[in-house]
Design a protein around this motif. Structure first.
Motif, PDB file in Angstrom:
ATOM      1  N   UNK A 321       0.142   5.555  39.283  1.00 44.77           N
ATOM      2  CA  UNK A 321      -0.429   6.574  40.168  1.00 44.77           C
ATOM      3  C   UNK A 321       0.362   7.880  40.072  1.00 44.77           C
ATOM      4  N   UNK A 322       1.691   7.768  40.078  1.00 46.22           N
ATOM      5  CA  UNK A 322       2.529   8.968  39.981  1.00 46.22           C
ATOM      6  C   UNK A 322       2.319   9.669  38.643  1.00 46.22           C
ATOM      7  N   UNK A 323       2.233   8.871  37.595  1.00 39.30           N
ATOM      8  CA  UNK A 323       2.021   9.403  36.249  1.00 39.30           C
ATOM      9  C   UNK A 323       0.708  10.182  36.220  1.00 39.30           C
ATOM     10  N   UNK A 340      -8.120   9.526  29.615  1.00 43.07           N
ATOM     11  CA  UNK A 340      -7.059   9.450  28.612  1.00 43.07           C
ATOM     12  C   UNK A 340      -6.011   8.402  28.968  1.00 43.07           C
ATOM     13  N   UNK A 341      -5.651   8.349  30.228  1.00 41.51           N
ATOM     14  CA  UNK A 341      -4.615   7.379  30.618  1.00 41.51           C
ATOM     15  C   UNK A 341      -5.114   5.962  30.361  1.00 41.51           C
ATOM     16  N   UNK A 342      -6.387   5.724  30.661  1.00 43.39           N
ATOM     17  CA  UNK A 342      -6.889   4.361  30.487  1.00 43.39           C
ATOM     18  C   UNK A 342      -7.165   4.005  29.026  1.00 43.39           C
ATOM     19  N   UNK A 343      -7.875   4.898  28.319  1.00 43.65           N
ATOM     20  CA  UNK A 343      -8.294   4.519  26.964  1.00 43.65           C
ATOM     21  C   UNK A 343      -7.193   4.713  25.932  1.00 43.65           C
ATOM     22  N   UNK A 344      -6.393   5.766  26.081  1.00 41.21           N
ATOM     23  CA  UNK A 344      -5.347   5.999  25.083  1.00 41.21           C
ATOM     24  C   UNK A 344      -4.009   5.406  25.519  1.00 41.21           C
ATOM     25  N   UNK A 345      -3.502   5.909  26.657  1.00 42.75           N
ATOM     26  CA  UNK A 345      -2.132   5.572  27.043  1.00 42.75           C
ATOM     27  C   UNK A 345      -1.955   4.092  27.389  1.00 42.75           C
ATOM     28  N   UNK A 346      -2.733   3.594  28.369  1.00 49.36           N
ATOM     29  CA  UNK A 346      -2.523   2.219  28.820  1.00 49.36           C
ATOM     30  C   UNK A 346      -2.823   1.217  27.708  1.00 49.36           C
ATOM     31  N   UNK A 347      -3.844   1.525  26.892  1.00 52.82           N
ATOM     32  CA  UNK A 347      -4.180   0.640  25.783  1.00 52.82           C
ATOM     33  C   UNK A 347      -3.000   0.533  24.815  1.00 52.82           C
ATOM     34  N   UNK A 355       5.934  -0.832  29.787  1.00 55.27           N
ATOM     35  CA  UNK A 355       5.380  -0.390  31.062  1.00 55.27           C
ATOM     36  C   UNK A 355       5.271   1.128  31.018  1.00 55.27           C
ATOM     37  N   UNK A 356       4.538   1.681  32.000  1.00 54.05           N
ATOM     38  CA  UNK A 356       4.298   3.124  31.961  1.00 54.05           C
ATOM     39  C   UNK A 356       5.594   3.917  32.116  1.00 54.05           C
ATOM     40  N   UNK A 357       6.579   3.318  32.804  1.00 56.50           N
ATOM     41  CA  UNK A 357       7.846   4.043  32.953  1.00 56.50           C
ATOM     42  C   UNK A 357       8.623   4.081  31.634  1.00 56.50           C
ATOM     43  N   UNK A 358       8.230   3.233  30.690  1.00 57.34           N
ATOM     44  CA  UNK A 358       8.888   3.252  29.383  1.00 57.34           C
ATOM     45  C   UNK A 358       8.065   4.035  28.353  1.00 57.34           C
ATOM     46  N   UNK A 359       6.996   4.670  28.806  1.00 54.56           N
ATOM     47  CA  UNK A 359       6.084   5.338  27.879  1.00 54.56           C
ATOM     48  C   UNK A 359       6.795   6.381  27.022  1.00 54.56           C
ATOM     49  N   UNK A 360       6.565   6.349  25.700  1.00 53.96           N
ATOM     50  CA  UNK A 360       7.175   7.350  24.825  1.00 53.96           C
ATOM     51  C   UNK A 360       6.588   8.746  25.077  1.00 53.96           C
ATOM     52  N   UNK A 361       5.389   8.796  25.642  1.00 54.64           N
ATOM     53  CA  UNK A 361       4.792  10.094  25.973  1.00 54.64           C
ATOM     54  C   UNK A 361       4.904  10.296  27.483  1.00 54.64           C
ATOM     55  N   UNK A 362       5.661  11.307  27.885  1.00 54.50           N
ATOM     56  CA  UNK A 362       5.846  11.542  29.317  1.00 54.50           C
ATOM     57  C   UNK A 362       4.577  12.122  29.926  1.00 54.50           C
ATOM     58  N   UNK A 363       4.472  12.042  31.261  1.00 56.29           N
ATOM     59  CA  UNK A 363       3.296  12.566  31.955  1.00 56.29           C
ATOM     60  C   UNK A 363       3.157  14.067  31.699  1.00 56.29           C
ATOM     61  N   UNK A 368       0.239  18.507  29.240  1.00 58.67           N
ATOM     62  CA  UNK A 368       0.187  19.722  28.413  1.00 58.67           C
ATOM     63  C   UNK A 368      -0.831  19.566  27.290  1.00 58.67           C
ATOM     64  N   UNK A 369      -0.815  18.377  26.680  1.00 57.95           N
ATOM     65  CA  UNK A 369      -1.766  18.121  25.591  1.00 57.95           C
ATOM     66  C   UNK A 369      -3.204  18.259  26.088  1.00 57.95           C
ATOM     67  N   UNK A 370      -3.474  17.606  27.256  1.00 63.00           N
ATOM     68  CA  UNK A 370      -4.842  17.656  27.790  1.00 63.00           C
ATOM     69  C   UNK A 370      -5.232  19.064  28.222  1.00 63.00           C
ATOM     70  N   UNK A 371      -4.247  19.845  28.672  1.00 58.61           N
ATOM     71  CA  UNK A 371      -4.562  21.209  29.090  1.00 58.61           C
ATOM     72  C   UNK A 371      -5.090  22.018  27.891  1.00 58.61           C
ATOM     73  N   UNK A 372      -4.682  21.610  26.700  1.00 57.14           N
ATOM     74  CA  UNK A 372      -5.147  22.304  25.493  1.00 57.14           C
ATOM     75  C   UNK A 372      -6.584  21.893  25.116  1.00 57.14           C
ATOM     76  N   UNK A 373      -6.998  20.706  25.598  1.00 55.55           N
ATOM     77  CA  UNK A 373      -8.420  20.350  25.430  1.00 55.55           C
ATOM     78  C   UNK A 373      -9.229  21.153  26.447  1.00 55.55           C
ATOM     79  N   UNK A 374      -8.676  21.220  27.667  1.00 50.89           N
ATOM     80  CA  UNK A 374      -9.380  21.896  28.752  1.00 50.89           C
ATOM     81  C   UNK A 374      -9.631  23.366  28.400  1.00 50.89           C
TER      82      UNK A 374
END
Lengths: 477, 95
Positions: A321-323, A340-347, A355-363, A368-374
């Motif tokens: 949730x925090x992420x 994105x969190x569900x299909x890319x990150x969590x998968x 776990x999400x706290x160990x994710x190599x890609x930080x929130x 920032x990446x998604x802001x470039x799609x937006x």
């Protein structure tokens, strides 16, 4: 069915002594004179254990007893050096409360919480490497536990499992326990009794102890229910007893040794005074409570306009949730972030068992990446490539987009020249396009767009490509 | 009789207190007297009286959640009758 859950509280020291509670230490290295019941030692109550218990009570909106009392539960067992366990019988810290379950079919089911009380854990017996003897490790002796007892309100295994999952989410949100079932931080006893269809009264119950995973709980319940049905259908009688679930044999069997000591001769613990809790104390804790899972779920649904399924996944742990919220704050698009969190990150995390706290890609980076799609700097397709790279290199997405020149082509002159080239190279298709109906035109247009995207390496802005293509083709007709 | 000889034997077993056969009757009588006295106390009307949880007029002092104890297992294991692999060795625990 009714449940008793023993929840290990996340204090760093024990409930009545200053020994460490860290899991997995060298045997007996974390057992001090108080834990070993050396003569002359006295227990002193850990304030954080009290705070955690009160937080749980507030979390389920239960009665918090202003006065609660410790009692001695007397029995002899090698893992219990004092010959009694300090527990609470008549005046538990937490009184009645309710727990709301959301079941798969969207119905809400209420489970009554009878009580929750504080107690100390016992030590551990080790049998392997010992032949006619047992080894005792007292590192766990004195670890604080909150025993949460429900009313006999469960009618199905599904309800039991969803209660345990929701309880797990709640206590980890509150931060009062790590809820780690494999390490015994959350252990469950199930009381089962059957009731003849159409009657109100329950039959004799049995208690199954020692279940420490969701899968084993399901199997233990199923075995024990069938065992009781068989006995009753053969005209037999159920004996009230404690049974142990053996996961290797997938069966429950009687624990006779515990039955002999069934009379615990409780009496008030003379070494500890009653605990008095003030309204002021409770309201201070209430003010510092984190947002609870159900409240967060409704807030996500309202503010972010995402689906119920998304909200369930995104609030399934406080970390997720925090992420999510950090990604949303950065990219300002809640739906895109949820997808994105569900299909890319969590998968991906699931695949690498992280776990999400160990994710190599930080929130922050994902945001920032998604802001470039937006802002249409890059397409979703390119974003996926960038995501893959930053997953393995940890690079900054903005620098990467710059460095690899991945920005979408917005310059219409540049796009126009590519479009022209595609039209020139596909004279046959253009002819076809000009002489056919609307339906087929759409198909061909798709083909042209694909060709343009291909020769721009996916960087051309698809909207601009569509526009320029349509313009150019209509010029010809 | 407020308590039976059978119950006295059961309680002594549970409490691991060894009593001789000839003490059973005496204990049944003596403990029976205590229970009768308690029963008498129970007849007093205490509806208007606040429960007394502890005779001491004091509030439980709490300690901070801090590790204050060091590993002294060598000392404790050293005085145990039997130790192996840092574990206290006891007769086989069933279950």
């Amino acid at each position: 069915m009714g449940l008793e859950v023993h929840l290990q509280l996340a204090t760093i020291s024990k409930i009545f002594s200053g020994s460490s509670t860290t899991f997995g230490g060298t045997p007996n290295s974390q057992a001090c004179s108080v834990d070993l019941a050396m003569p002359g030692t006295l227990p002193v109550f850990n304030e954080l254990a009290l705070k955690f218990a009160v937080m749980f009570g507030l979390g389920i909106d239960a009665e918090i007893n202003k006065i609660s009392v410790f009692d001695r539960k007397n029995y002899f067992y090698p893992d219990l050096p004092k010959g009694y366990q300090i527990s609470q019988l008549h005046h538990p810290i937490i009184g009645r409360g309710t727990f709301e379950l959301f079941l798969g079919d969207k119905t809400i089911y209420q489970i009554g919480i009878t009580r929750a009380h504080l107690e100390e854990d016992a030590g551990k017996s080790v049998h392997s490497h010992f032949d006619k003897e047992s080894g005792i490790d007292l590192n766990r002796a004195g670890v604080p536990l909150l025993e949460i007892v429900t009313d006999p309100d469960f009618r199905s295994t599904e309800q039991v499992i969803s209660y345990l999952k929701a309880l797990h989410i709640l206590v980890t949100y509150l931060g009062i326990s790590d809820g780690n079932m494999a390490e015994g931080s959350m252990r469950c006893d199930v009381n089962i009794s059957l009731r003849e269809q159409g009657t109100d009264s329950f039959g004799t119950r049995t208690e199954i102890k020692n279940i420490n995973s969701f899968r084993f709980i399901e199997r233990a319940i199923s075995f024990e229910t069938n065992r009781q049905i068989d006995i009753l259908e053969d005209g037999g009688e159920i004996i009230q007893e404690t049974r142990l679930y053996d996961s290797e044999l997938d069966e429950t069997r009687s624990m006779r040794s515990k039955e002999i000591a069934n009379d615990y001769r409780y009496f008030p613990e003379p070494d500890l005074l009653p605990i008095h809790i003030t309204d002021d104390y409770i309201s201070k804790i209430r003010d510092s409570m984190p947002e609870l899972p159900l409240a967060k779920r409704s807030r996500f649904l309202e503010t972010y306009d995402i689906t119920e399924y998304d909200a369930d996944v995104l609030t399934s742990s406080r970390e997720i949730a925090d992420y999510y919220e950090e990604v949303v704050t950065t990219c300002m698009n809640p739906k895109l972030a949820a997808n994105w969190i569900q299909t890319e990150l969590l998968a991906k995390l699931n695949k690498s068992e992280q776990s999400i706290s160990e994710s190599p890609v930080s929130a922050k980076k994902l945001g920032l990446l998604l802001s470039k799609i937006v802002d249409e700097t890059i397409s979703g397709k390119i974003a996926k490539q960038v995501f893959s790279v930053i997953w393995s290199t940890g690079e900054d997405p903005l620098l990467l987009i710059e460095k690899r020149n991945l920005k979408q082509m917005d310059d219409s002159n540049e796009i126009e020249s590519i479009v022209q080239k595609v039209i020139d190279q596909n004279a046959d298709q253009v002819k076809q396009y000009l002489s056919t109906d609307e339906q087929k035109r759409k198909k061909l247009l798709g083909y042209f767009v694909g060709q343009v995207m291909k020769s721009s390496n996916g960087k051309a802005n698809p909207k601009a490509v569509n526009q320029i293509l349509s313009d150019k083709l209509s010029e010809k007709s | 009789m407020p308590i039976t000889p059978k119950q006295i034997i059961q309680i002594s077993n549970l409490a691991r207190i060894k009593i001789e056969q000839d003490q059973v009757n005496l204990l049944t009588e003596k403990i029976g007297e205590i229970i009768s006295f308690i029963d008498k106390l129970k007849t007093i009307d205490t509806n208007e009286i606040e429960p007394l949880f502890n005779p001491l007029d004091a509030i439980q002092k709490l300690r901070f959640d801090k590790i204050t104890e060091i590993d002294e297992s060598d000392k404790f294991l050293g005085i145990a009758p039997s130790v192996r692999k840092n574990l206290f060795v006891v007769p086989k625990v069933i279950d």
